[in-house]
Structure formats: structure tokens, C-alpha cells
Write a protein that holds these residues in place. Structure first.
Motif, PDB file in Angstrom:
ATOM      1  N   TRP A 158       0.866  -1.176   0.000  1.00  0.00           N
ATOM      2  CA  TRP A 158       0.000   0.000   0.000  1.00  0.00           C
ATOM      3  C   TRP A 158       0.901   1.224   0.000  1.00  0.00           C
ATOM      4  N   ARG A 168       0.932   5.653   0.041  1.00  0.00           N
ATOM      5  CA  ARG A 168       0.219   6.916   0.235  1.00  0.00           C
ATOM      6  C   ARG A 168       1.218   8.059   0.110  1.00  0.00           C
ATOM      7  N   ARG A 224      -1.962  10.771  -8.576  1.00  0.00           N
ATOM      8  CA  ARG A 224      -1.619   9.889  -7.458  1.00  0.00           C
ATOM      9  C   ARG A 224      -1.294   8.484  -7.970  1.00  0.00           C
ATOM     10  N   ALA A 225      -2.092   8.002  -8.930  1.00  0.00           N
ATOM     11  CA  ALA A 225      -1.832   6.684  -9.507  1.00  0.00           C
ATOM     12  C   ALA A 225      -0.534   6.680 -10.306  1.00  0.00           C
ATOM     13  N   ALA A 282       2.414   6.362  -8.018  1.00  0.00           N
ATOM     14  CA  ALA A 282       2.537   5.024  -7.436  1.00  0.00           C
ATOM     15  C   ALA A 282       2.984   3.995  -8.469  1.00  0.00           C
ATOM     16  N   PRO A 296      -8.616   5.935  -9.351  1.00  0.00           N
ATOM     17  CA  PRO A 296      -8.620   5.356  -8.002  1.00  0.00           C
ATOM     18  C   PRO A 296      -9.338   6.262  -7.016  1.00  0.00           C
ATOM     19  N   HIS A 340      -4.880   6.014  -0.825  1.00  0.00           N
ATOM     20  CA  HIS A 340      -4.020   4.832  -0.823  1.00  0.00           C
ATOM     21  C   HIS A 340      -4.102   4.099  -2.167  1.00  0.00           C
ATOM     22  N   ILE A 341      -2.933   3.786  -2.719  1.00  0.00           N
ATOM     23  CA  ILE A 341      -2.823   3.003  -3.946  1.00  0.00           C
ATOM     24  C   ILE A 341      -2.110   1.700  -3.604  1.00  0.00           C
ATOM     25  N   VAL A 351      -2.867  -2.909 -10.004  1.00  0.00           N
ATOM     26  CA  VAL A 351      -3.057  -1.687  -9.226  1.00  0.00           C
ATOM     27  C   VAL A 351      -4.430  -1.733  -8.563  1.00  0.00           C
ATOM     28  N   ASP A 408      -7.205   0.139  -5.422  1.00  0.00           N
ATOM     29  CA  ASP A 408      -7.539   1.102  -4.393  1.00  0.00           C
ATOM     30  C   ASP A 408      -8.345   0.357  -3.329  1.00  0.00           C
TER      31      ASP A 408
END
Length: 262
Positions: A151, A153, A169-170, A173, A203, A207-208, A228, A230
Motif C-alpha cells: 500500500w 500513500r 496519485r496513480a 505510485a 482510483p 491509498h494506492i 493496481v 484502491d
């Protein structure tokens, strides 16, 4: 208190903060932040209501110094159901990276049943203990044999004064697919050359999750794949190609020292 943003706009460029450095070298810009910056600019200049980013491919074809970055974009194709755009990043040494993004128009979901990626049973990130101090992005890792899950963040703004969008955000990650798929038990000896993020939907939440799905390598060339997630379930995939880079990164520090230093 949260750390300052990774980049500050300055004179049409993005000036990196010291903590935007790569783990490969203190004078090198981290590849995931460069990919995130390209994704952010593509979304800002070419995103539109009703269109979803289905694919982002980031080519990291040159080590980027920890210096101001300029990002330019161009729209390549604009149709009723598809939009394709390209972004390039340059610094004082010239062109350092490129990204292409495909946006697809959301519509009615077909009723037919197709094979689906299963959900995972990783702990809910909201129930996890605090992440290790200094770990950026914040991470919680769960290894089960050859399957690696994590996970992530990101608590720091990418660009000063801006909130992270779900797409950006994705994108930040997705670069972590490389250490997850290519890392050995002792260290990471493959450096990422590119990564492609596929998303069926944006997502939800901060958190990813990533779960390793495969790795093959031969004579120093590696390819890998991660699913991937969420908190609601699977959202896409991240695929990566990497090249061996043994002996370049400083020796791994003892676990206690690593936790203390972050």
C-alpha cells in the motif's frame, strides 16, 4: 508537519526540492516524480470531463539532474471517443523524459460477463499502523512467497499549492512497480527505463495498492507487471521494463539505521 512540495513553479519551469532526489544518486531526480509531473501537466492541459485516462506511458530515457524541469505538451489525436497527447520534460542537459497519454470517453458498461481480476485480501490501509518515519511515499509492504504487495500513500504535494488528483496519485505510485517486480530479496539492481499505467477508472482515496504479477529477465534486461488497487478493488495494471544497474546504488544500510534515517 508535511514536507514542502517536491516542485515549485519558477519562471515557466518546475524547481525540485532537495527531497525530490532519487535513491540511486543524491544529485538525480527521482523517476516517479518526473512521471508524476508529466502526468500532472497532461491532465492540466488536455484533461476534459467525460474522458478518462486509460493509459499513461512514461519513458525515462536519461538520468535527470536535480535541476529545474520544463514540461511541454502537444495533442496528437482528438476524436469523439479518444484523445491522445504527449508531454516532454527537459532540463539544462536537454530532453530527459517523455510521456504519452490516451484518454477514452466513459459510457455505458456492456452487460456481458468477462473474466475479472480478483480482489485482494490485503489489510484495509485505514487500519494499518503508522508508516515508518521518513518513508516517501508512505508504504506498507506484505510479502507472501513470490507475491509482493504494498500500500502506498503520498502525503506530499507534487507541485506547490496543488492537490494531487486521483490520476496523478496513480501515476506516482505506478513507478513502484519496478522495485516490486524487479527487486531481489537483498536490494534493487534494475533501474527503471519506462512504465505504463493502465486504468479502467480513477482510483478512490489516498491509498494506492500494488501486487506483483510477474517478472522475467535475461542478460540484464527485465520486464515486470503489477496489478493496481484502491480500497474498492482493482483499477488497472502497471507494466515496466528495466535494465541491470548492479553496484551503482550505495550498499544497503542495516534495517535499524534505515528506519531511523528514512
Amino acid at each position: 508537519m508535511a514536507s514542502p512540495a517536491y516542485f515549485t513553479p519558477s519562471g515557466g519551469r518546475f524547481a525540485p526540492a532537495p527531497h525530490a532526489r532519487s535513491w540511486w544518486a543524491p544529485t538525480m531526480l527521482h523517476g516517479r516524480l518526473l512521471g508524476g509531473l508529466l502526468a500532472r501537466t497532461l491532465e492540466a492541459e488536455h484533461g476534459a470531463p467525460g474522458l478518462r485516462f486509460g493509459r499513461l506511458t512514461v519513458d525515462l530515457f536519461r538520468s535527470a539532474p536535480l535541476e529545474p524541469v520544463e514540461v511541454t505538451t502537444v495533442r496528437i489525436r482528438d476524436g469523439h471517443r479518444i484523445r491522445v497527447a504527449e508531454a516532454t520534460a527537459s532540463s539544462a542537459i536537454g530532453l530527459i523524459a517523455r510521456a504519452t497519454a490516451v484518454q477514452l470517453r466513459a459510457g455505458e458498461q456492456p452487460p456481458g460477463r468477462v473474466p475479472a481480476t480478483p480482489d485482494w485480501d490485503a489489510p484495509d490501509p485505514l487500519t494499518l499502523p503508522p508508516a515508518k518515519p521518513g518513508s516517501m511515499p508512505q508504504r506498507w509492504r506484505f510479502n507472501e512467497g513470490d507475491t509482493r504487495r504494498i500500500w502506498l500513500r503520498e502525503p506530499i504535494a507534487l507541485v506547490d499549492g496543488e492537490e494531487l488528483s486521483p490520476f496523478v496519485r496513480a501515476a506516482l505510485a505506478a513507478d513502484m512497480a519496478s522495485p516490486l517486480a524487479h527487486g531481489s530479496d537483498g536490494d534493487l539492481e534494475f533501474i527503471n527505463a519506462d512504465y505504463t499505467l493502465y486504468l479502467s477508472r480513477p482510483p478512490v482515496g489516498e491509498h494506492i495498492g500494488l501486487q506483483s504479477g510477474g517478472h522475467t529477465s535475461d542478460e540484464g534486461v527485465a520486464v515486470g507487471l503489477c496489478t493496481v488497487y484502491d480500497r474498492l478493488g482493482p483499477v488497472g495494471y502497471s507494466a515496466t521494463a528495466a535494465v541491470a544497474n548492479p553496484g551503482v546504488r550505495p550498499p544497503r544500510r542495516p534495517r535499524a539505521a534505515e528506519q531511523a534515517a528514512g
